[in-house]
Scaffold this motif. Structure first.
Motif, PDB file in Angstrom:
ATOM      1  N   LYS A   4      36.761  49.976  84.490  1.00  0.00           N
ATOM      2  CA  LYS A   4      35.891  51.039  85.566  1.00  0.00           C
ATOM      3  C   LYS A   4      35.818  50.436  86.756  1.00  0.00           C
ATOM      4  O   LYS A   4      35.704  49.261  86.893  1.00  0.00           O
ATOM      5  N   ARG A  55      18.380  52.052  85.480  1.00  0.00           N
ATOM      6  CA  ARG A  55      18.538  53.669  85.000  1.00  0.00           C
ATOM      7  C   ARG A  55      19.928  54.044  85.537  1.00  0.00           C
ATOM      8  O   ARG A  55      20.507  54.733  84.475  1.00  0.00           O
ATOM      9  N   GLU A  58      22.572  52.621  83.416  1.00  0.00           N
ATOM     10  CA  GLU A  58      22.561  52.884  81.798  1.00  0.00           C
ATOM     11  C   GLU A  58      23.887  53.588  81.559  1.00  0.00           C
ATOM     12  O   GLU A  58      23.942  54.710  82.156  1.00  0.00           O
ATOM     13  N   GLY A  59      24.605  53.353  80.388  1.00  0.00           N
ATOM     14  CA  GLY A  59      25.558  54.375  80.125  1.00  0.00           C
ATOM     15  C   GLY A  59      26.835  54.035  80.773  1.00  0.00           C
ATOM     16  O   GLY A  59      27.863  54.578  80.355  1.00  0.00           O
ATOM     17  N   PRO A  62      28.281  50.860  78.112  1.00  0.00           N
ATOM     18  CA  PRO A  62      27.630  50.396  76.572  1.00  0.00           C
ATOM     19  C   PRO A  62      27.816  49.091  76.059  1.00  0.00           C
ATOM     20  O   PRO A  62      28.864  48.528  76.329  1.00  0.00           O
TER      21      PRO A  62
END
Lengths: 236, 236
Positions: A4, A55, A58-59, A62
């Protein structure tokens, strides 16, 4: 599993998937080898970014998943708003800008030690373009100046050097383009298609310097050109 | 954590992040609320897609992560290549195309029961455009015809109805556009900017029908417009 590349930044990142945008072009360039993950937050400065970075990420990756190959950190255009003009509430003084950038990069490197964290300086400012964009502001003064943006760009480069991170000086690079004020910027701050392509070229070069290119990142499944027409299924 | 929309298909999906592309426009539309994940494989038919689907989806959603909100399955343009012409090795007969589509959708629904799996029919074909694109093929016959693409489109719709899945009939929709052959298709098969916008509109409508829109998917952090200039940090 595909690597990524995370794009973390302000509006110039958030809108990077609009027509001609550098984010979409990056995703297209790596369409078979990388997932480009958009984390752009219009209007945000580094103070707000630091408040939300956990935040925001996040994701993205994972627990147990492979960390991102790279992340761009592209803030400063809002920090550099002049404190006494209409965007003054977005202003962050240079020493705090630097300390926030340091903290953002350190956060990402601690979370994902192998990730290439790449800083991008704020872009240059076309003050005439800002004035024309200033509906409702009759002060006759731009809320951002190129001189201020340049000081933040220098400050960003100095943080990158201190932390040993790659950095793209888009403030300087863009100003090498003839008529950069109008050819690269559509409202004195945000990018035209040509401005987007200037940044894209730099991002691709810098990623390649870090070993991330079409030569090193394999396609995730056989390319059509490598499939034998006489026995296609043997390719899979 | 942001929901994901996975785009699984052939070249019309793989190139959907190029300038004006429907994938990039979808990512831009949902820039603050959804991660659009590109899984486009140029040249692939459903037979090849079925062979690789497990590998293609690897890493899209690691164990424990929230399943994708939606996935588009957009194959058929290659299956519909005529068996006795230059792209014959990509041809898949209609009964197998349907059984492969069924298996692809079933695989996704078994892996992610809550995911909206959405079928997209193959687009119409401009045979004149295909002939002009056929370098090295002097047969004077297009390797795809609109009639054949239409038969695959019908077959796709029938699988969607059988499985109770939403479907976009881009074959019919695009042919409602005046001069669709040239205004929607740049080489008789792949999309112009206008063709991309036709598909994008349908995808957005269909997602909204399934409850996935900017009204229902919240921005992942406070929007700039909701931040109080007199006390920005209280927003976070």
């Amino acid at each position: 599993m595909r690597p990524k590349i995370v794009l973390f930044g302000d509006s110039i990142t958030e809108e990077s998937f609009m027509e001609g945008g550098w984010g979409a072009a990056l995703a297209h360039h790596f369409s078979r080898s990388v997932d480009v993950v958009l984390r752009g937050y219009s209007g945000y400065n580094t103070r707000w970014a630091l408040t939300v970075v956990e935040r925001a990420m996040e994701g993205v990756c994972p627990a147990g998943a492979v960390p991102p190959a790279a992340a761009t950190v592209f803030f400063g255009a809002n920090d550099a708003s002049l404190p006494d003009r209409r965007s003054g509430f977005q202003h962050v003084p240079i020493p705090e800008y630097q300390s926030n950038l340091r903290a953002l990069c350190t956060y990402l490197k601690e979370r994902w030690p192998s990730t290439v964290v790449m800083l991008i300086t704020p872009p240059p400012i076309d003050e005439d373009g800002r004035l024309k964009d200033a509906s409702g502001d009759n002060s006759g003064l731009p809320e951002r100046t190129n001189e201020s943006a340049g000081a933040y760009a220098k400050a960003c480069i100095s943080v990158a050097e201190e932390l040993g991170l790659p950095v793209i000086d888009v403030w300087s690079k863009m100003q090498q383009v003839p008529n950069w004020e109008k050819s690269c910027l559509r409202d004195g701050l945000h990018f035209t298609s040509h401005g987007n392509s200037v940044l894209l070229d730099e991002v691709l070069k810098k990623l390649a310097d870090e070993g991330l290119s079409l030569d090193t990142l394999p396609p995730d499944l056989p390319l059509f050109s490598s499939i034998d027409p006489s026995d296609p299924l043997k390719s899979f």
